[in-house]
Design a protein around this motif. Structure first.
Motif, mmCIF file in Angstrom:
data_model
loop_
_atom_site.group_PDB
_atom_site.id
_atom_site.type_symbol
_atom_site.label_atom_id
_atom_site.label_comp_id
_atom_site.label_asym_id
_atom_site.label_seq_id
_atom_site.Cartn_x
_atom_site.Cartn_y
_atom_site.Cartn_z
ATOM 1 N N VAL A 129 0.847 -1.186 0.000
ATOM 2 C CA VAL A 129 0.000 0.000 0.000
ATOM 3 C C VAL A 129 0.885 1.241 0.000
ATOM 4 N N ALA A 133 -1.827 3.682 -4.026
ATOM 5 C CA ALA A 133 -3.078 3.080 -3.553
ATOM 6 C C ALA A 133 -4.050 4.155 -3.100
ATOM 7 N N ALA A 134 -3.520 5.177 -2.431
ATOM 8 C CA ALA A 134 -4.387 6.279 -2.003
ATOM 9 C C ALA A 134 -4.960 7.004 -3.220
ATOM 10 N N LEU A 137 -8.094 5.837 -5.022
ATOM 11 C CA LEU A 137 -9.415 6.247 -4.527
ATOM 12 C C LEU A 137 -10.026 7.333 -5.402
ATOM 13 N N SER A 435 -4.951 9.992 2.471
ATOM 14 C CA SER A 435 -4.126 9.022 3.191
ATOM 15 C C SER A 435 -4.857 8.486 4.394
ATOM 16 N N LEU A 438 -7.675 6.069 3.363
ATOM 17 C CA LEU A 438 -7.105 4.770 3.016
ATOM 18 C C LEU A 438 -6.721 3.997 4.269
ATOM 19 N N LYS A 442 -8.111 0.400 5.797
ATOM 20 C CA LYS A 442 -7.253 -0.725 6.174
ATOM 21 C C LYS A 442 -7.482 -1.133 7.626
#
Length: 535
Positions: A129, A133-134, A137, A435, A438, A442
């Protein structure tokens, strides 16, 4: 869980052996010290594309080795077994080499493996990640995938997709059939011709092997008879034959048995050998008498084998494939060709599939609607612990034209402050907010993956927020192994294992140095980081 990472001749790293532990593993160091190289090494172990530029200058190749502890829940051992790779169900060893020419070699548990195998295995070992990955979104299409994954809705979506694709294919089949009746009739006639060709031969299961064995014998009868006769001559020759020789041995042994009783066992063995050789002679004589040249039978076998081989080339490659195709053709041609009947049959199948697909789409939508409420509450609770006490996360669900993902358009919304209207995460969230969204996701996720790598998840946030994130990551580390790069001492102080990455110059070369910090040396690194933050 990642146990260790060994890196050789990779970027600025000459040689490094890094041990990791359960919980929160933190990597810190100045910019350019080599932290990114370690992340790059990890990504290669997980199946990223190799690049010759990563090989240390002056070296022939770079190598990366990783040792993972497997969990019975992650499914990695079962996947290894399906690949034919040995696994002791507890430890996994992966090695990857990159040559200076850019060629890559991979070993899994010391067996040569493909990149495709590594890529299929890596999601079961570790989740990577990063800031990318952020940024994902920002793509609304990913919101549905995230919701389905965390809500364990993927199996239901896959079931829907299977029905949806079956319906799509059946509709295409009907269009093709109605547009090409002549083509359909030609296909029917072709199948009928194929069936007639197979039935003209009517092969039996295992017939090709039996016929070939008989053909091989008959086609070599003369040579076989000549050789058998030669063997018999060796056995029964009056003067030098094997039987004559064994008889002579028997007589001499019996003669001297009265002198030496220790010859009794050799005598018995000679008698046994003599009896065996007589049985060999009898069996060979019978076989020789059975052998005869039969041109008619040989011709029949040859033609029969040719006919079967032709069927195997057309419908094989094995006779089992021919027999299966024979059965399929008989079933497909059980009724005469009728275009109207076929169209009605297809339309009935489409009606049935449409009803089934509609029901699955409704089930999927209802499941998403129910979980979206739960998910929104959990993410809101998690994001409020990340220094956004008034934030509110919501999931908006709208109807869209049906596709393989269903009827639903899923979009995440965030109201970061009290009194503000929620705005789509894909459009207006700042880097720091993104951030934290995300990370909140998680935190509520309950995947079986035991290791997560966060590459600068604390980018675009402040020091006070990083301390909050550190606390949350430490708690997450009680359930999963966490690897994290950070520049914030407020976050780094929560580490279960703190690795300091630095670089040094020696003899005209630059080297990356990796040090596991203990309590005394760790305070110095945290102080250095604090000074950097102040500056």
């Amino acid at each position: 869980m990642l146990l260790s990472l060994t890196i050789r001749d990779f970027v600025l790293i000459d040689k490094a052996e890094i041990a990791f532990t359960k919980g929160l593993n933190i990597l810190t160091g100045e910019t350019g010290s080599g932290k990114s190289a370690i992340m790059e090494a990890l990504s290669l172990i997980l199946g990223a594309k190799a690049d010759a530029a990563l090989v240390r200058k002056g070296q022939e190749k770079a190598s990366i080795e990783a040792l993972f502890e497997l969990s019975p829940l992650d499914g990695a051992a079962a996947l290894l077994n399906s690949m034919g790779i040995d696994s002791d169900d507890s430890v996994l060893h992966i090695k990857r080499e990159i040559s200076k020419e850019g060629k890559s070699r991979i070993w899994i548990n010391r067996e040569v493996a493909t990149l495709a195998s590594l890529k299929s295995l890596s999601p079961l070992l570790m989740e990577f990640v990063g800031q990318r990955a952020a940024k994902e979104l920002f793509d609304v299409g990913n919101h549905l995938i995230i919701l389905d994954s965390i809500g364990d809705l993927t199996p239901l979506r896959v079931t829907f997709q299977e029905s949806f694709h079956a319906l799509t294919e059946k509709r295409a089949e009907l269009r093709q059939f109605t547009d090409s009746i002549d083509l359909a009739r030609a296909l029917f006639d072709k199948k009928a011709a194929d069936l007639k060709e197979i039935e003209a031969v009517s092969p039996l299961e295992g017939e090709d092997d039996a016929l070939f064995e008989e053909y091989s014998t008959l086609s070599n009868v003369e040579e076989l008879k000549e050789n058998l006769q030669g063997i018999l001559d060796i056995l029964i020759n009056d003067e030098s034959g094997v039987l004559s020789g064994l008889n002579a041995v028997r007589k001499k042994t019996e003669e001297y048995l009265r002198i030496d009783q220790k010859l009794k066992d050799p005598l018995e063995m000679t008698k046994e050998a003599l009896a065996n050789m007589k049985e060999v002679e009898r069996t060979l004589s019978l076989r020789l008498s059975d052998l005869e040249i039969n041109p008619e039978r040989l011709y029949f076998l040859s033609e029969r084998l040719k006919a079967i081989e032709r069927l195997k080339k057309l419908y094989g490659p094995r006779l089992e494939d021919v027999l299966r195709r024979w059965k399929e053709l008989k079933e497909e041609l059980s009724s005469s060709f009728d275009a109207d009947e076929r169209i009605e049959s297809l339309e009935q199948e489409i009606r049935s599939l449409t009803a089934h697909t509609d029901r699955l789409a409704q089930e999927l939508s209802l499941a998403r609607q129910n979980f979206a409420k739960i998910f929104a509450k959990k993410v809101t609770a998690a994001i409020r612990t990340l220094n956004m006490p008034s934030a509110n996360f919501s999931v908006e669900m709208n109807i869209k034209p049906r596709s393989a993902s269903g009827d639903d358009l899923i979009e995440f919304y965030l109201a970061p402050n009290l009194g503000e209207n929620p705005v789509s995460v894909s459009k207006a969230a700042s880097g720091g907010e993104l951030s934290r969204v995300l990370l909140a996701i998680k935190l509520v996720e309950s995947s079986t993956n035991t290791s997560i790598v966060f590459d600068e998840i604390d980018a675009n946030i402040g020091g006070s927020t990083s301390a909050v994130i550190g606390k949350q990551l430490k708690e997450l580390g009680e359930r999963k192994q966490i690897l994290l790069i950070t520049h914030f001492p407020q976050l780094a102080r929560f580490a279960c294992r703190h690795l300091k990455i630095s670089k040094k110059e020696e003899k005209g070369r630059t080297y990356t140095h990796i040090e596991a910090l203990e309590a005394d040396t760790r305070e110095g690194e945290l102080a250095r980081m604090m000074g950097s933050c102040v500056l």
